[in-house]
Design an enzyme around this catalytic site. Structure first.
Site, PDB file in Angstrom:
ATOM      1  CG  HIS A 117      -1.462  -0.679   1.337  1.00 16.92           C
ATOM      2  ND1 HIS A 117      -3.348  -0.090   0.419  1.00 16.92           N
ATOM      3  CD2 HIS A 117      -1.933  -2.222   1.383  1.00 16.92           C
ATOM      4  CE1 HIS A 117      -4.161  -1.411   0.448  1.00 16.92           C
ATOM      5  NE2 HIS A 117      -3.889  -2.655   1.528  1.00 16.92           N
ATOM      6  CE  LYS A 174      -6.366  14.105  -0.653  1.00 11.85           C
ATOM      7  NZ  LYS A 174      -6.616  12.808  -0.930  1.00 11.85           N
ATOM      8  NE  ARG A 175      -4.806   9.978   9.708  1.00  9.61           N
ATOM      9  CZ  ARG A 175      -4.254   9.385  10.706  1.00  9.61           C
ATOM     10  NH1 ARG A 175      -4.450   8.470  10.618  1.00  9.61           N
ATOM     11  NH2 ARG A 175      -3.155   9.329  11.017  1.00  9.61           N
ATOM     12  CE  LYS A 214      -3.069  10.309   2.749  1.00  7.28           C
ATOM     13  NZ  LYS A 214      -4.161  10.456   2.072  1.00  7.28           N
ATOM     14  CB  THR A 240     -10.572   5.362  -1.987  1.00  7.41           C
ATOM     15  OG1 THR A 240     -10.208   5.353  -0.547  1.00  7.41           O
ATOM     16  CG2 THR A 240      -9.768   3.937  -2.870  1.00  7.41           C
ATOM     17  CE  LYS A 290     -14.175   6.695   0.038  1.00  8.11           C
ATOM     18  NZ  LYS A 290     -13.474   6.908   1.179  1.00  8.11           N
TER      19      LYS A 290
END
Ligand SMILES: *Cc1c(COP(=O)(O)O)cnc(C)c1O
Length: 812
Positions: free
Chosen positions: A348, A534-535, A540, A642, A646
């Site tokens: 992952h 998101k985290r 990110k 993901t 969505k």
């Protein structure tokens, strides 16, 4: 199932009145929820039992998905929906004078995972049951889930998540199936009298692992699988062996808390205990179940597939070996053959610091038999591979290196399949991160791009959009998501486009009301809703979005009359408690919000909303209301994502780097229907290779960017003396690890394109429609179909076979 409203009402009253000594209209909301949950369980009890029996009778191959994390979200609506009785229940409750929405919202959202990885496991559970694949989850019943996040003065504060306070109506404690897990002590081998060796355990700590089973109900309610969560307890027969309460507490501690860290973590020893606890309990229980099949042990891989979700459950491999060797008395070669054929592994991450390793000394002390077996696996690996591949390759792939056990290496060597989670990620694994393994085992490597369940993320989260789609293209798409592409035919229909815009506006109005209720902030629902949820992690790049907001703010301050597209910037993100830098970014964003939300010059041009406690339930509220989906990680860092899927499914336009599954989103939806920007993975790797990146050079040569960065440290944003400085220094002094500065200009330019497009309502709605229509391929049903066909070799069962999604459609 078929059920009349009358029957439901009767059943509900009975359920309530047998559970609580009270009339059905006198209970608390929590009691109403429990009565309803309990009723659902009685409705499915026979089918759940039948499914289990059917698997045994027919000796069906079963999949066991091992994951340290599951993020299932609330279950009530999803269960009723999949059973086909959601509307019946709503109607019945209404007739009884009860409010379904309030009841559903009172359910706790179990936070048994951190983010994407745990949510993926739960989407997979939903898809396995819905396709009729006999697939079960294996996880831990953490007493406390991921912390509840609060902001105090803009700082993240972590509170315990006591999610079991009122009990869990979905679980069944199956003490019959409890097993003993042994840790610590010494192990030595002695002759077993038949020419072999057997282990002798001394002074081990014995833990009782008790399973709690939760039904996983498929869409159309034919197949019911099981999510089995293990809890650590004191074995009753050994209670007197433990002299102190303290020691007893140490046992229970194993399943007390989820480690609140996504990608790299500490709290090491306890975490290792948790991993072995899950693995040992799970594998013992699977093999016990296999005995009911009455088949030879060599058939295990024909009847059992064990999947390792990231390396956390990688001890499955030596644990399966242990049981086959020590208890089943198989030879090493036979046991190894079975183990490799049974296990498969998903990687992952691309971040090296997130690759899991354990110190040899720790494993030796805590899990002595595991260590012996791992050492032997490694010894044989080196012995066998050195003559074939030479010393360099053999050493770089060995499991034990420099006193550390490399869990990814163990996972690859001990399983028959290793997959990445998006095409780009799988390629990078093969070509860069795990290239040495790919040379040795090219046939093991494959890609399985992540997916999401459209049932939770569209049918349930966005009923108005669901109705719009069905009204236009019929209901076929609900079981065959490829059909969504039929929606593209409505690209020129003003009627459909206007209705789509209206649905989005309604969702934004609902979210605006929720924002006002929970934060007191008033936002304009006609503004552009720009969403990054998101985290919180540096890769990110939430701080890139922060710089973008600062840039807009400074433009307004320079010219308060400026004509600027109003935007609501929406964030949701938890930072790992030990990840200081991530927490500092949260503080900075909250401080920026404090300034812009209260500056009269700004008005509605910018609003910043940072939701507390981001999780599945909040995601279900935010996603249907998003106009822009921010997927802005540095290229080559996000394995898949993901959240991106969505949001696209709900008609948001993606603002993205070519990272993870964004690349595949681009392939399906077309570049012209999203906003691409930033470095490519090749360009990033090129910088790594020649080491020429200089953030200071960019800072000094780009006045617009410099202005935004300076605002972090020049007092423009008050109360971030420390955090603003840390952020500034990381980006300039320490050369900006994730190339935020390099991507800034092209990000700003892409955001400008978004503003311009948003002014053309029709053009925006067209692109939104095309996004929805192109998102079918990201249904987790397809992902699971590929796992089942290509990795697990598991067949769908029973009536659901005809419900299987069609074969995968190529993009058009
Ligand atoms: C989908 C989801 C994630 C994953 O989001 P990414 O943007 O892919 O990182 C994390 N947390 C929750 C609650 C989710 O629903």
């Amino acid at each position: 199932m078929s059920l009349s409203v009358e029957q439901f009402k009767k059943d509900y009253k009975k359920s309530f009145e047998t559970m609580f000594v009270n009339s059905y209209d006198e209970g608390s909301v929590d009691q109403q929820f429990h009565a309803l949950g309990n009723l659902v369980r009685t409705y499915i009890a026979d089918e759940w039992r039948n499914a289990r029996q059917h698997y045994i009778d027919k000796k069906v191959k079963q999949v066991y998905y091992f994951s340290m994390e599951f993020l299932p979200g609330r279950q009530l609506k999803s269960n009723l929906y999949n059973m086909g009785i959601l509307d019946t229940a709503k109607e019945g409750l209404e007739e009884l004078g009860l409010d379904f929405k309030t009841i559903a919202e009172s359910e706790v959202d179990p936070g048994l995972g951190n983010g994407g990885l745990g949510r993926l496991a739960s989407c997979f559970m939903d898809s396995m049951a819905s396709l009729g694949i006999p697939g079960h989850g294996s996880g831990i019943r953490y007493r406390y889930g991921l912390f509840q996040q609060k902001f105090i003065d803009g700082y993240q504060v972590e509170l315990p998540d006591n999610w079991l306070r009122n009990g869990n109506v979905w679980e069944v404690r199956n003490s019959n199936d409890a097993v003993i897990v042994r840790i610590g002590g010494n192990v030595w081998m002695r002759p077993d009298g038949t020419g072999g060796l057997e282990p002798v355990y001394e002074n081990t700590k014995n833990i009782l692992a008790v399973p709690y089973d939760i039904p996983s109900i498929g869409y159309n309610n034919v197949s019911i699988n099981t999510l089995r969560l293990w809890s650590a307890e004191l074995p009753p027969e050994e209670e007197d062996k433990y002299f102190s309460i303290e020691e007893a507490e140490k046992i229970k501690e194993i399943t007390e808390v989820l480690y609140p860290d996504d990608s790299n973590y500490e709290g090491r020893l306890l975490r290792l205990k948790q991993e072995y606890f899950l693995v040992s309990a799970g594998v013992q229980s699977i093999l016990r179940h296999y005995k009911k099949y009455n088949l030879p042990r060599k058939n295990i891989p024909d009847k059992i597939a064990i999947h390792i979700n990231d390396t956390h459950p990688a001890l499955v491999i030596p644990e399966l070996m242990r049981i086959l060797l020590d208890e089943e008395k198989l030879s090493w070669d036979k046991a190894w053959e079975i183990t490799k054929k049974t296990c498969s592994y998903t990687n992952h991450t691309l971040l090296r610091e997130a690759m899991e390793t354990w110190p040899v000394d720790m494993v030796k002390e805590l899990l002595p038999r595991m260590y012996q077996i791992i050492e032997e696996i490694n010894r044989r690996h080196i012995e066998k591979k050195t003559p074939l591949y030479g010393r360099r390759l053999t050493n770089s792939t060995s499991i034990i290196q420099n006193g550390q056990i490399h869990m990814a290496h163990l996972s690859i060597i001990g399983s028959h399949s290793i997959n990445g989670v998006a095409q780009l990620h799988s390629n990078l694994l093969k070509d860069e991160v795990l290239a040495d393994f790919a040379e040795m085992y090219p046939y093991k490597f494959n890609n399985k791009t992540n997916g999401i369940t459209q049932r939770r993320w569209l049918h349930l989260a966005n009923p108005e959009l669901t109705e719009l789609i069905t009204d236009n293209i019929g209901p076929e798409w609900k079981t065959n998501p490829a059909e969504l592409k039929v929606l593209k035919g409505y690209e020129k229909s003003d009627e459909v486009l206007e209705r789509l815009a209206e649905v989005k506006l309604h969702n934004k109005q609902r979210l605006a009301a929720y924002i006002q209720e929970h934060t007191g902030l008033k936002v304009d629902p006609t503004a552009l809703f720009d969403v990054q949820i998101k985290r919180l992690h540096a890769y990110k790049r939430q701080h890139l979005q922060a710089l973008h907001i600062l840039d807009r703010y400074l433009q307004i301050k320079e010219n308060p009359e400026i004509d600027m597209q109003p935007r609501v910037f929406i964030f949701g993100a938890k930072a790992a408690p030990s990840y200081l830098y991530a927490k500092q970014i949260i503080k900075v964003i909250n401080a920026i919000g404090e300034v812009v939300n209260n500056d009269p010059d700004v008005g509605d041009k910018i609003k910043v909303v940072f939701f507390e406690n981001y999780g599945v339930s909040l995601a279900e509220k935010i996603i249907p209301a998003a106009d822009i989906s921010e997927q802005i990680s540095l290229a080559g860092k996000e394995a898949s994502g993901t959240g991106n899927m969505k949001l696209m499914l709900n008609g948001a336009l993606t603002m993205a780097t070519l990272d993870g599954a964004n690349v595949e989103i681009r392939d399906y939806v077309g570049e012209e229907n999203m906003f691409l920007f930033g470095l490519t993975t090749e360009e990033v790797y090129e910088y790594y290779r020649n080491g020429t990146y200089s953030s200071r050079e960019i800072y000094e040569s780009n006045p617009r960017l410099k202005r935004a960065l300076d605002a972090l440290v020049d007092g423009t944003i008050p109360n971030i003396e420390e955090e603003g400085r840390v952020l500034f220094d990381s980006l300039i002094q320490y050369n900006d690890e994730y190339f935020v500065l390099k991507d800034f200009d092209s990000f700003i330019e892409a955001q400008k394109r978004a503003d311009e497009l948003y002014r053309d309502k029709k053009a925006w709605s067209q692109k939104s429609l095309i996004n929805i229509a192109s998102s079918g391929p990201f249904s987790a049903d397809y992902t699971i179909q590929r796992y089942a066909d290509e990795i697990w070799k598991a067949q769908p069962q029973g009536e659901l076979t005809e419900n299987r999604v069609h074969s995968f459609d190529e993009p058009i």
